[in-house]
Scaffold this motif. Structure first.
Motif, mmCIF file in Angstrom:
data_model
loop_
_atom_site.group_PDB
_atom_site.id
_atom_site.type_symbol
_atom_site.label_atom_id
_atom_site.label_comp_id
_atom_site.label_asym_id
_atom_site.label_seq_id
_atom_site.Cartn_x
_atom_site.Cartn_y
_atom_site.Cartn_z
ATOM 1 N N THR A 34 12.892 39.689 43.322
ATOM 2 C CA THR A 34 13.280 39.077 44.918
ATOM 3 C C THR A 34 13.253 37.785 44.620
ATOM 4 O O THR A 34 13.598 37.447 46.031
ATOM 5 N N LYS A 35 12.752 37.195 44.000
ATOM 6 C CA LYS A 35 12.573 35.709 44.300
ATOM 7 C C LYS A 35 14.311 35.076 43.640
ATOM 8 O O LYS A 35 14.193 34.409 44.145
ATOM 9 N N GLY A 36 15.272 35.855 43.451
ATOM 10 C CA GLY A 36 16.956 35.551 43.597
ATOM 11 C C GLY A 36 16.977 35.254 41.920
ATOM 12 O O GLY A 36 18.650 34.750 41.528
ATOM 13 N N ASN A 37 16.330 35.406 40.633
ATOM 14 C CA ASN A 37 16.659 35.278 39.120
ATOM 15 C C ASN A 37 17.526 36.796 38.970
ATOM 16 O O ASN A 37 17.404 37.828 40.243
ATOM 17 N N ILE A 38 18.642 36.528 38.137
ATOM 18 C CA ILE A 38 19.159 37.379 37.247
ATOM 19 C C ILE A 38 18.663 37.059 35.795
ATOM 20 O O ILE A 38 19.137 36.223 35.568
ATOM 21 N N GLY A 39 18.955 38.007 35.154
ATOM 22 C CA GLY A 39 19.434 37.873 33.320
ATOM 23 C C GLY A 39 19.409 39.923 33.003
ATOM 24 O O GLY A 39 19.872 40.300 33.515
ATOM 25 N N TYR A 40 19.511 39.252 31.491
ATOM 26 C CA TYR A 40 20.166 40.160 30.459
ATOM 27 C C TYR A 40 19.370 40.080 29.182
ATOM 28 O O TYR A 40 18.566 38.152 29.158
ATOM 29 N N GLN A 41 18.727 41.077 28.519
ATOM 30 C CA GLN A 41 18.257 40.917 27.799
ATOM 31 C C GLN A 41 18.462 42.155 26.918
ATOM 32 O O GLN A 41 18.583 43.412 26.491
ATOM 33 N N ALA A 42 18.946 41.955 25.330
ATOM 34 C CA ALA A 42 19.186 42.860 24.066
ATOM 35 C C ALA A 42 17.880 42.850 23.654
ATOM 36 O O ALA A 42 17.400 41.833 22.586
ATOM 37 N N PRO A 43 17.120 43.970 23.393
ATOM 38 C CA PRO A 43 16.034 44.280 22.671
ATOM 39 C C PRO A 43 16.551 45.499 21.703
ATOM 40 O O PRO A 43 17.609 45.679 21.308
ATOM 41 N N GLY A 44 15.469 45.541 21.017
ATOM 42 C CA GLY A 44 15.787 46.472 19.675
ATOM 43 C C GLY A 44 15.211 46.411 18.639
ATOM 44 O O GLY A 44 15.649 44.898 18.148
ATOM 45 N N GLN A 45 15.287 46.818 17.142
ATOM 46 C CA GLN A 45 14.850 47.081 16.275
ATOM 47 C C GLN A 45 16.226 47.602 15.659
ATOM 48 O O GLN A 45 17.033 48.773 15.055
ATOM 49 N N ILE A 46 16.902 46.430 15.390
ATOM 50 C CA ILE A 46 18.356 46.292 14.358
ATOM 51 C C ILE A 46 18.439 45.939 12.994
ATOM 52 O O ILE A 46 17.871 44.164 13.210
ATOM 53 N N PRO A 47 18.289 46.795 12.298
ATOM 54 C CA PRO A 47 18.927 45.851 10.707
ATOM 55 C C PRO A 47 19.534 45.209 10.784
ATOM 56 O O PRO A 47 20.396 44.711 11.061
ATOM 57 N N VAL A 48 18.759 44.163 9.463
ATOM 58 C CA VAL A 48 19.969 43.517 8.705
ATOM 59 C C VAL A 48 20.254 43.994 7.085
ATOM 60 O O VAL A 48 19.331 44.549 6.761
ATOM 61 N N ARG A 49 21.443 44.119 6.767
ATOM 62 C CA ARG A 49 22.026 44.245 5.916
ATOM 63 C C ARG A 49 22.046 43.646 4.497
ATOM 64 O O ARG A 49 22.218 42.574 4.648
ATOM 65 N N GLY A 50 21.643 43.945 3.533
ATOM 66 C CA GLY A 50 21.801 43.469 2.092
ATOM 67 C C GLY A 50 23.220 43.173 1.856
ATOM 68 O O GLY A 50 23.981 42.030 1.746
ATOM 69 N N LYS A 51 23.572 43.662 1.778
ATOM 70 C CA LYS A 51 25.156 43.871 1.668
ATOM 71 C C LYS A 51 26.286 45.017 1.973
ATOM 72 O O LYS A 51 25.394 46.320 3.107
ATOM 73 N N GLY A 52 27.763 45.525 2.566
ATOM 74 C CA GLY A 52 28.285 46.256 3.336
ATOM 75 C C GLY A 52 27.572 46.329 4.469
ATOM 76 O O GLY A 52 27.017 44.803 5.414
ATOM 77 N N ASP A 53 28.741 46.686 5.760
ATOM 78 C CA ASP A 53 27.967 46.006 7.202
ATOM 79 C C ASP A 53 28.000 47.401 7.650
ATOM 80 O O ASP A 53 28.663 47.835 9.092
ATOM 81 N N GLY A 54 27.785 48.993 7.284
ATOM 82 C CA GLY A 54 28.023 49.915 8.230
ATOM 83 C C GLY A 54 28.704 51.067 8.628
ATOM 84 O O GLY A 54 28.347 51.936 8.953
#
Length: 903
Positions: free
Chosen positions: A506-526
């Motif tokens: 209500t003060k006029g601000n807008i925003g975006y956030q990407a949350p989540g538990q997202i893995p980091v892989r050693g090898k390969g890309d899923g």
């Protein structure tokens, strides 16, 4: 209920006499076809909730008021947090307990207790995943004391209602269930609520289906051909959510608008050496209840926020419409939760959309902020091939023992079944759940270093949602957040499912956030199943929360999230390789830009109109090619001429939209669908093809076999989503590309180039629509072809036909389409029926919250024949929104019924 000719099916008359006559006729019909009992009007009405007067609810400390407006939407007023959530549990049980009961049996793998042996296979798979077990661990070890207290209060409210209601007094479905068994609901528990978040996470799990599909394609396509069918995201044309920004290499902190950074880690090369024939696993996944919708490109949502600099109100406007499966009742439940006076003992003044069975509000606003969600699409699942033996599984050149547990599945009307769940260090072995799954990986091409395949490899699943987390904490934290800082703090706990969170205050601000538990892989890309025996393919950790992308008051003055890429290619972590391709998001960007250029302003009406935009990007791209083709057959040419001057909108009454979408469907079928392996083609589609192991050009000596498709229609390929827009865009100016060529078949020569195939598709579309809509093209309309049915997800899908008629509604003839902003999705391989929809719509006005608007797909009630069972659907189909009262004065003015719950 017959299809209407021009628009939504008319609503039932609201008069009491009219409703009773309709109910009586239906019940007489049911009785007459041999169900052995006559349900009177009293049985149908027994579960309708009391909405006026007063009721005793043990455990309350003070009276609680529940007001309902003309649409039956409840607003609850209480003096303590515990009273507020206890009342929420009571009220949701009044309206939706059947839905709640089915959900908890699904999340705990206990559907067989309600529906008998037909659900044993599904229960076995769900027990293997162990959603309820993980939810129990979350409740025991992760959640805050206040969250547990709220969950306990909510459960107590549900159980207060159950104590005084049973059988048909709970819901008409229980009366129907009595025909099969003597099932009685048990008490609600806090873990029943927590487990629902696992069902959300399952349906929004990212690219698991793409991982399977790519592997299945290896039987027909080369690696290069498969890559062509999964093109790179078109960053130059479709903007990501966060434009610019970088992660500081030293602090790992994401900085919006920062300098360029290095290429994504782990993004080099797919683990193509481990492609697997995953047909049976795919079939098993299809049978797991997908309450949010068919997993894949269509599952998503739209949300966007425009700052006050560009709005007529001078404060932000925020819109959201999640795209989920059409069902009866809608997945969403509208509700307001209000403390009469906010204080340390009563912290909430929030309104919006939630799920029955869960306390709090999932999407909506409080007195200070508003938020919306879309599916981020992060790759949070990996399939692993496992080399197993009698003694365990192979990992790092050593044999490791399985972790095992026994699960007993109780079966209504039958004997209990016992299963053994095995897990590796990657996760549960999902291939144990079907005799066919023993052959998964049997023919997988693997490298020389791989262990001997013997009879094949087993398949395990690693998934972030199988880790206990704090997402339930995040729901309550968002509900009471006051500003951007407290909102981002709440987002840190929203671990699964990973969602794009959009924000305004209500003060006029807008925003975006990407949350989540997202893995980091050693090898390969899923992208493909990985070798479970090789430690190099293990997850090495998770993307740090501080490194996840966000924006706050960007200079452009608006933020759009619609399942497109979150960041540009320079972001240093791999979120996924399977984004949505940005058709919807870029259209929303363009619509906003068209309003704000030259100093224009966006109004609430504009935001609502944007939600109903049904322009087709693929029609805009392909139609100029179609209209230039010289069609000799006048019968087909008459249909072709529908496209002359068409503006590419997909209104329900549009004949051009009907014809174009039929042409698009047949183009995809000829160029790609008929070349797919049977595991990806829709059930019932049978083709005469060369065996999968035959390569090289066809000749007269080839032997052909008859193969029938095996995939459910709403998940078959090519599905026609915006990934396929990019595939076709990439070959459209190459008229001799090999994809345009079709094989000669017995008695029919193949197409040799683009124009021949498009002409073939136009002819096939003409004859298909003649069969479906009639010979006279003047009577064609997109809505007659593209219909939405609302089905009860249990007795309305698998019950006897007449019983289904009690609970299902429809059809509605709707506009919109696949990858349009008005995303009434359909699967081009499977047909034109609507498979996902904007399941609700909202526009929040941060300048005056009482001028916000909302709509649900169906209605507040889950009781068939209640006045609010589907009283919002006609308005939803027309793109209308309801007034959204929030302040106490506005709620009182809108109130039609008031119920007092007393200690």
């Amino acid at each position: 209920m017959p299809a209407n000719k021009s628009g939504p099916v008319p609503r039932k008359k609201k008069g009491r006499r009219g409703r009773l006559v309709a109910i009586t006729v239906v019940l007489l019909l049911v009785a007459g076809i041999g169900f052995g009992a006559f349900w009177g009007v009293s049985t149908v009405r027994a579960s309708f909730p009391q909405t006026t007067g007063s009721l005793k609810v043990p455990g309350l400390t003070n009276p609680v008021d529940v007001t309902r407006d003309a649409n039956g939407i409840p607003q609850i007023y209480a003096d303590t947090d515990e009273d507020l959530f206890r009342a929420q549990g009571y009220v949701q049980a009044q309206d939706r307990f059947w839905e709640m009961d089915v959900r908890r049996h699904m999340t705990s793998g206990r559907l067989s207790e309600m529906f008998g042996k037909s659900q044993v296979k599904t229960d076995s798979f769900l027990r293997t995943l162990g959603w309820h077990r993980v939810a129990q661990k979350e409740y025991d070890t992760k959640l805050s004391p206040s969250t547990k207290k709220y969950l306990q209060a909510y459960s107590a409210g549900v159980n207060s209602y159950l104590k005084d209601h049973g059988g048909s007094a709970l819901s008409l479905e229980y009366a129907a269930l009595d025909f099969q068994n003597d099932y009685k609901p048990e008490k609600w528990t806090p873990v029943d609520s927590v487990a629902w978040l696992k069902a959300m996470a399952w349906d929004l799990r990212g690219n698991m289906q793409e991982e399977i599909d790519r592997s299945l394609m290896t039987s027909r396509f080369t690696p290069a051909q498969i890559d062509r069918l999964y093109p790179s995201y078109p960053y130059k044309r479709n903007k990501p959510i966060v434009e610019g920004g970088a992660v500081d290499p030293a602090t790992k902190q994401f900085k919006p608008g920062g300098a360029a950074n290095s290429a994504p880690a782990g993004a080099a090369g797919a683990a193509a050496g481990f492609q697997s024939q995953l047909s049976s696993l795919s079939k098993t996944l299809d049978k797991v209840p997908a309450l949010l919708g068919p997993n894949g490109n269509g599952i998503g949502s739209n949300s966007w926020v425009v700052s006050g600099d560009h709005t007529t109100t001078g404060k932000p406007l925020l819109a959201n419409d999640p795209h989920l499966a059409p069902q009866m009742p809608s997945l969403w439940y509208q509700m307001g939760l209000h403390c009469r006076t906010t204080s340390p003992k009563c912290n909430y003044d929030v309104s919006g959309f939630t799920f029955s069975g869960m306390p709090g509000v999932v999407i909506g606003h409080n007195q200070d902020i508003s938020w919306g969600m879309t599916n981020l699409g992060a790759d949070v699942t990996d399939l692993y091939l496992e080399k197993v033996s009698a003694g365990g599984y192979l990992y790092d050149n050593r044999q490791r023992p399985f972790v095992t547990r026994k699960e007993t599945i109780k079966v209504a009307g039958g004997e209990s079944r016992e299963i053994t769940v095995r897990s590796t260090n990657n996760g549960p072995v999902v291939s144990d759940r079907d005799s066919e799954l023993a052959g998964v990986g049997k023919d997988a091409p693997v490298g020389n270093a791989a262990p001997d395949r013997g009879d094949g490899y087993a398949v395990s699943l690693r998934w972030t949602a199988l880790n206990p987390g704090k997402s339930m904490d995040a729901v309550f934290e968002m509900n009471r957040a006051k500003d951007w800082t407290s909102f981002r703090k709440a987002a840190e706990h929203f671990e699964v499912p990973s969602q794009n969170l959009i924000y305004a205050d209500t003060k006029g601000n807008i925003g975006y956030q990407a949350p989540g538990q997202i893995p980091v892989r050693g090898k390969g890309d899923g992208s493909y199943p990985a070798p479970g025996w090789d430690p190099r393919y293990r997850w090495t950790g998770y993307i740090p929360q501080k490194s996840l992308p966000y924006e706050y008051n960007p200079k452009r003055g608006y933020i759009v999230t619609a399942n497109q890429a979150v960041t540009d290619e320079k972001y240093p972590y791999l979120l996924t390789k399977d984004w949505g391709y940005g058709s919807r998001s870029q259209r929303i960007n363009d619509l906003i830009q068209s309003k704000i250029k030259d100093g224009g302003k966006v109004s609430t009406d504009d935001m609502q109109a944007f939600q109903k935009d049904n322009s087709s990007e693929i029609a805009r791209l392909l139609t100029p090619y179609l209209t230039k083709i010289d069609i000799k057959d006048k019968y087909v040419r008459d249909a072709q001429q529908l496209l002359d001057g068409w503006d590419f909108t997909q209104e329900p009454d549009s004949a051009a939209a009907a014809y174009f979408n039929a042409v698009w469907r047949n183009t995809l079928k000829l160029a790609f669908g008929n070349k797919m392996p049977k595991e990806l083609r829709p059930e019932g589609q049978c083709l005469t093809v060369r065996p999968a192991d035959e390569t090289g050009p066809a000749d007269e000596n080839d032997k052909y076999v008859r193969e029938c498709g095996e995939r459910a229609g709403d998940t078959a390929q090519p599905d026609g989503g915006d990934r396929w827009y990019e595939v076709v865009r990439g070959i459209l100016d190459d008229p001799n590309n090999a994809w345009w060529k079709t094989e000669d078949r017995p008695g029919r020569p193949g197409d040799q180039n683009r124009d021949q195939l498009l002409a073939h598709a136009m002819a096939d579309a003409r004859y298909e629509l003649t069969a479906k809509l009639g010979k006279n093209i003047d009577n064609w309309s997109w809505g007659r072809l593209h219909q939405m049915y609302l089905k009860n997800q249990t007795l309305g899908t698998d019950g006897p036909g007449a019983l289904q008629g009690l609970f299902n509604r429809g059809p509605w003839n709707v506009g919109g389409g696949e990858a349009a902003v008005d995303a009434t999705g359909w699967n081009a391989a499977g047909g034109y029926k609507v498979t996902w929809v904007p399941s609700m719509r909202m526009v929040v006005n941060l300048a005056d919250l009482d001028k916000s608007r909302w709509i649900n797909l169906t209605g507040a009630s889950g009781h068939a024949y209640d006045a609010h069972y589907y009283d919002q659907t006609d308005k939803w189909a027309k793109g209308e929104l309801l007034p959204w009262a929030y302040s106490e004065d506005a709620v009182k003015k809108a109130a039609k019924d008031t119920l007092t719950l007393s200690p």
